[in-house]
Design a protein around this motif. Structure first.
Motif, short mmCIF file in Angstrom:
data_model
loop_
_atom_site.label_atom_id
_atom_site.label_comp_id
_atom_site.label_asym_id
_atom_site.label_seq_id
_atom_site.Cartn_x
_atom_site.Cartn_y
_atom_site.Cartn_z
N SER A 1 -1.88 4.86 3.79
CA SER A 1 -2.81 4.27 4.75
C SER A 1 -4.23 4.58 4.29
O SER A 1 -4.50 5.70 3.84
CB SER A 1 -2.58 4.86 6.14
N GLY A 2 -5.13 3.62 4.38
CA GLY A 2 -6.50 3.84 3.94
C GLY A 2 -7.31 2.56 4.01
O GLY A 2 -6.96 1.63 4.75
N ILE A 3 -8.38 2.52 3.23
CA ILE A 3 -9.22 1.33 3.14
C ILE A 3 -9.05 0.76 1.74
O ILE A 3 -9.20 1.48 0.74
CB ILE A 3 -10.70 1.67 3.41
N VAL B 1 -8.45 -2.74 5.99
CA VAL B 1 -7.66 -1.63 6.53
C VAL B 1 -6.19 -1.83 6.17
O VAL B 1 -5.64 -2.90 6.41
CB VAL B 1 -7.81 -1.54 8.07
N ASN C 1 -9.93 7.00 1.14
CA ASN C 1 -10.09 7.61 2.46
C ASN C 1 -11.58 7.90 2.66
O ASN C 1 -12.10 8.87 2.10
CB ASN C 1 -9.26 8.90 2.55
N PRO C 2 -12.27 7.09 3.45
CA PRO C 2 -13.71 7.32 3.65
C PRO C 2 -14.02 8.62 4.38
O PRO C 2 -15.12 9.15 4.24
CB PRO C 2 -14.15 6.11 4.48
N LEU C 3 -13.08 9.18 5.11
CA LEU C 3 -13.32 10.43 5.82
C LEU C 3 -13.46 11.59 4.84
O LEU C 3 -14.37 12.40 4.93
CB LEU C 3 -12.17 10.70 6.81
N ALA D 1 0.84 -1.20 0.00
CA ALA D 1 0.00 0.00 0.00
C ALA D 1 0.88 1.26 0.00
O ALA D 1 1.76 1.39 0.85
CB ALA D 1 -0.91 0.00 1.22
N GLU E 1 -2.17 0.07 6.08
CA GLU E 1 -1.28 1.17 6.44
C GLU E 1 -0.23 1.25 5.34
O GLU E 1 -0.07 0.29 4.58
CB GLU E 1 -0.57 0.87 7.76
N GLU E 2 0.46 2.36 5.29
CA GLU E 2 1.51 2.48 4.29
C GLU E 2 2.44 1.25 4.42
O GLU E 2 2.96 0.98 5.50
CB GLU E 2 2.30 3.77 4.52
N SER F 1 1.43 -1.95 3.91
CA SER F 1 0.69 -3.21 4.05
C SER F 1 0.66 -3.97 2.73
O SER F 1 0.46 -3.38 1.66
CB SER F 1 -0.76 -2.94 4.47
#
Lengths: 312, 328
Positions: free
Chosen positions: B257-259, B307, B281-283, B254, B309-310, B312
């Motif tokens: 970081s994100g979904i 989920v 990024n769902p936010l 990844a 992270e950078e 992953s």
């Protein structure tokens, strides 16, 4: 003192992950001091904070020798500390099993690579480490026997013991091991505690590091001379094990001198209170490690002793 | 047929409980264990070293069930060890919970060591006499894998020909690493007990199709060893990646970081530039990154847990050149 972000990962719903360093002096990469890399290593952070206090004072007084650079990293893993989890938050991996790291790999490999890139070229590397078993230590410097270890230097911390440790396969991915492979003289310092701050032991560790830095000509400092260290091989520790599980009622503490046959602790039946075992010292010696939890499992090394007859 | 559940290691726990490691032994009646072991007729099927990897549970049950349907066809010893790490299975935890310890980093253990090292040593002792062992894993909770066998390059000459008969989709020969010397499989192979590490499916779940595929392979291996004289399904020809240098595989890590939303399934053939999924990024509603294949190949691993992270791992692609080398 200069505060600097050494490595950073952008968070999604958490604040960004940051590894901060505090630099003193300048010029050469003389010594790097690493604190916590696991989420339960509060003592290791505390020791670094107290060291930073001392180094700030020394720098203000011009007592850091010209051309000598010191880097202190109190914590390599704030994410885990803040959620009180020992290893990495999402996948439970251990940053101190990821060195030298891999910048294109998984998250903890990247963190290890990011940290190591910043600290691999130092002349001396000092890590405040913790043991995987819960317990208290007599303060000691541990050095891995990689063939590149420097025992005489390790004695210059002035801690009571220098312990030589033969690396096992999984030790080859620790910071200490890789520092040595990259030709840094590397030392792990074990203070008395891990998850509870022990101020007295922290002070001893700070004094030991300052003592070492002074002897290497990195700082001008006259203080604690410490002990004439005794060198012990880790496989010479005498393990005292539980034959039964139950409540662990400790009688003798880390650092105590004990006689052969002395009762060190009792294992008590948790339901009836009957004594299942009296744990007896098999030798005359010093307690280097003592278990510190209320319960103990069967076969657990609840004490590690250094034999008296080996005293130099 | 004799069928017996045996305790191979046990320790007392502090409060009114005994931790037991157990196995189920199936063998023909009236024959000695020594005799069968000396004629190469003992297979061990091991799983549950990582407590959150459950694919092997189905394999253990199904193997036992099928043998039970035709006990007359059994000519050797089948030892089934479904739970090497009972604490981990009970706690949905990869490692050993009370110790935060990866059980697959403490072998060969130590009879004079702590509780876990002692258990590891007892397990290794019980394996003595085994002619072939399968150590079944399920990747982890993050990744789904096609059924595969992973082999340390140090043991490939002996193990690859055996693994070819096991009905998996992929045999992945990887480079040696000092850290892996503490694994169960390395410890056994180092003692001359041939051991195959199976990875398939995903953690915390059971993929019945994969379980059946592997059980078919175990019967094929048992037939080959003279342990089984009943019907044996035809096994498939696996892809073999001799990846000692680490050049056969693209790793998709990844970038942010994100979904992660996956768009391709594991086992798919993919082409360079083809979209595998995306990180969002769902936010903020942002598309953070499109994840595309860096080259042509076979997507044999895909991320299941969203989920990231950078860094992953989101997938692995076996390069087309490696597949072509095998004639696939």
């Amino acid at each position: 003192m200069k505060e600097e972000i050494l490595y950073e990962i952008k968070g999604l719903y958490r604040d960004d992950f940051r590894v901060k360093g505090y630099r003193f002096g300048g010029g050469e990469n003389s010594v790097c001091i690493m604190g916590s890399m696991r989420g339960n290593e509060f003592q290791q952070i505390y020791v670094c904070s107290q060291l930073i206090q001392k180094l700030k004072q020394l720098e203000e007084k011009g007592k850091i020798v010209d051309g000598e650079g010191i880097l202190v990293i109190p914590c390599g893993n704030p994410y885990s500390v803040n959620v009180k989890k020992r290893f990495w938050t999402i996948d439970n991996t251990d940053i101190n099993r990821m060195y030298p790291g891999y910048s294109l790999g998984e998250t903890t490999q990247r963190i290890a690579a990011g940290i190591f890139e910043q600290i691999k070229d130092y002349r001396y590397g000092i890590q405040f480490a913790s043991f995987y078993m819960p317990g208290n230590f007599v303060p000691q410097v541990r050095v891995m026997k990689t063939g590149m270890e420097n025992i005489e230097l390790a004695k210059q911390f002035g801690l009571p013991y220098v312990v030589l440790h033969h690396p096992r396969p999984f030790d080859t991915t620790t910071l200490n091991y890789n520092w040595q492979i990259w030709e840094t003289d590397a030392f792990s310092i074990y203070t008395t505690s891990t998850s509870a701050v022990d101020k007295e032991s922290a002070k001893q560790a700070v004094d030991a590091v300052l003592n070492f830095l002074s002897k290497q000509g990195i700082i001008q400092h006259r203080g604690y001379e410490g002990f004439i260290s005794r060198v012990v091989e880790s496989h010479d520790f005498v393990n005292v094990r539980t034959a039964f599980a139950g409540f662990f009622e400790k009688i003798a503490e880390a650092g105590e001198r004990v006689d052969k046959g002395q009762i060190l602790a009792k294992i008590v039946d948790p339901y009836t209170g009957d004594v299942r075992q009296e744990i007896v010292s098999p030798i005359e010696g010093i307690i280097a490690f003592a278990h510190n939890e209320s319960m103990a499992y069967q076969n657990t090394a609840v004490y590690k002793l250094i034999a008296e007859e080996n005293e130099a | 047929m004799d069928s017996q559940v045996m305790t191979i290691a046990q320790v007392q726990l502090p409060v009114d409980e005994v931790l037991k490691i157990q196995k189920h032994r199936l063998m023909p009646s009236g024959v000695s264990v020594d005799e069968l072991e000396k004629s190469g007729k003992r297979i061990s099927v091991v799983t549950g070293i990582h407590g959150d990897e459950l694919e092997g549970q189905y394999v253990c049950y199904e193997l036992s069930r099928r043998i039970g349907e035709h006990p007359e066809a059994l000519c050797g010893i089948v030892d089934i060890y479904p739970a090497m790490n009972p604490f981990g299975i009970d706690n949905i935890t990869r490692g050993i919970p009370a110790f935060d310890l990866d059980m697959n980093r403490i072998f060969p253990g130590n009879h004079h060591g702590d509780m876990n090292e002692h258990i590891a040593a007892e397990i290794i002792k019980d394996m003595e006499g085994t002619n072939l062992c399968l150590d079944i894993h399920a990747s982890n909770i993050f990744l789904t894998e096609v059924p595969q066998i992973r082999i340390n390059e140090l043991h490939k000459d002996i193990l690859v020909p055996i693994a070819m008969k096991s009905n998996v989709d992929l045999i992945w020969v990887h480079g040696a690493s000092t850290v892996l010397e503490s694994t169960f499989a390395y410890s056994l192979n180092n003692r001359g007990i041939h051991t195959l590490v199976v990875e398939m499916g995903v953690g915390m779940r059971i993929t019945e199709d994969y379980g059946n595929q592997l059980v078919d392979g175990i019967f094929a291996l048992m037939a080959d060893m003279g342990i089984w004289k009943g019907d044996v399904p035809k096994v498939r020809m696996p892809v073999v990646s001799n990846d000692e240098t680490g050049n056969d595989v693209y790793y998709l890590n990844a970038p942010f970081s994100g979904i992660f939303f996956k768009e391709r399934s594991h086992g798919s053939m993919v082409q360079a530039g083809e979209r595998i999924g995306c990180v969002v990024n769902p936010l903020t509603g942002e598309l953070l990154s499109e994840i595309t294949a860096p080259g042509d190949g076979w997507l044999f691993t895909i991320r299941e847990y969203p989920v990231v992270e950078e860094g992953s791992l989101m997938g692995r692609i076996l390069k087309k050149s490696a597949l072509e080398g095998m004639g696939h």
